[in-house]
Motif scaffolding. Sequence first.
Motif, mmCIF file in Angstrom:
data_model
loop_
_atom_site.group_PDB
_atom_site.id
_atom_site.type_symbol
_atom_site.label_atom_id
_atom_site.label_comp_id
_atom_site.label_asym_id
_atom_site.label_seq_id
_atom_site.Cartn_x
_atom_site.Cartn_y
_atom_site.Cartn_z
ATOM 1 N N ALA A 64 0.885 -1.208 -0.024
ATOM 2 C CA ALA A 64 -0.018 -0.128 0.011
ATOM 3 C C ALA A 64 0.833 1.237 0.033
ATOM 4 O O ALA A 64 0.467 2.110 -0.588
ATOM 5 N N GLU A 65 2.034 1.066 0.632
ATOM 6 C CA GLU A 65 2.746 2.399 0.837
ATOM 7 C C GLU A 65 3.513 2.928 -0.755
ATOM 8 O O GLU A 65 3.417 3.913 -1.009
ATOM 9 N N HIS A 66 3.952 1.538 -1.356
ATOM 10 C CA HIS A 66 4.274 1.963 -2.632
ATOM 11 C C HIS A 66 3.251 2.283 -3.644
ATOM 12 O O HIS A 66 3.446 3.594 -4.458
ATOM 13 N N GLU A 67 2.089 1.913 -3.540
ATOM 14 C CA GLU A 67 0.919 2.268 -4.323
ATOM 15 C C GLU A 67 0.759 3.913 -4.202
ATOM 16 O O GLU A 67 0.508 4.608 -4.878
ATOM 17 N N GLN A 68 0.603 4.183 -2.740
ATOM 18 C CA GLN A 68 0.404 5.765 -2.376
ATOM 19 C C GLN A 68 1.516 6.459 -3.084
ATOM 20 O O GLN A 68 1.099 7.515 -3.500
ATOM 21 N N MET A 69 2.703 6.180 -2.905
ATOM 22 C CA MET A 69 3.817 6.976 -3.621
ATOM 23 C C MET A 69 3.756 6.949 -5.035
ATOM 24 O O MET A 69 4.095 8.214 -5.622
#
Length: 88
Positions: free
Chosen positions: A10-15
């Motif tokens: 999820a963190e990578h998707e947000q970035m």
Amino acid sequence: MAGGWARDGAEHEQMDATVNDALERVRSSLPKGDSAEFCDECGNAIPEARRIAVLGVQHCIGCQNELEREAKAIELFNRRGSKDSQLR
């Protein structure tokens, strides 16, 4: 590694979404069409060399610099979440 209620990645998707939003904002602000002979902001003449080099230009160099400075101040704000949420 996601924690709490977030799924893995999820963190990578947000970035990625933040970067993609910034790219879309830049692409949409690129000049299009015919170059103006006079600046839309101040009304001063735009030099012919600038009109040829930057197709679709609408602002003189001074006004363009000011517009970019204002845009940069706005883009420093992360609209998708706090910095802490991206670093976890």
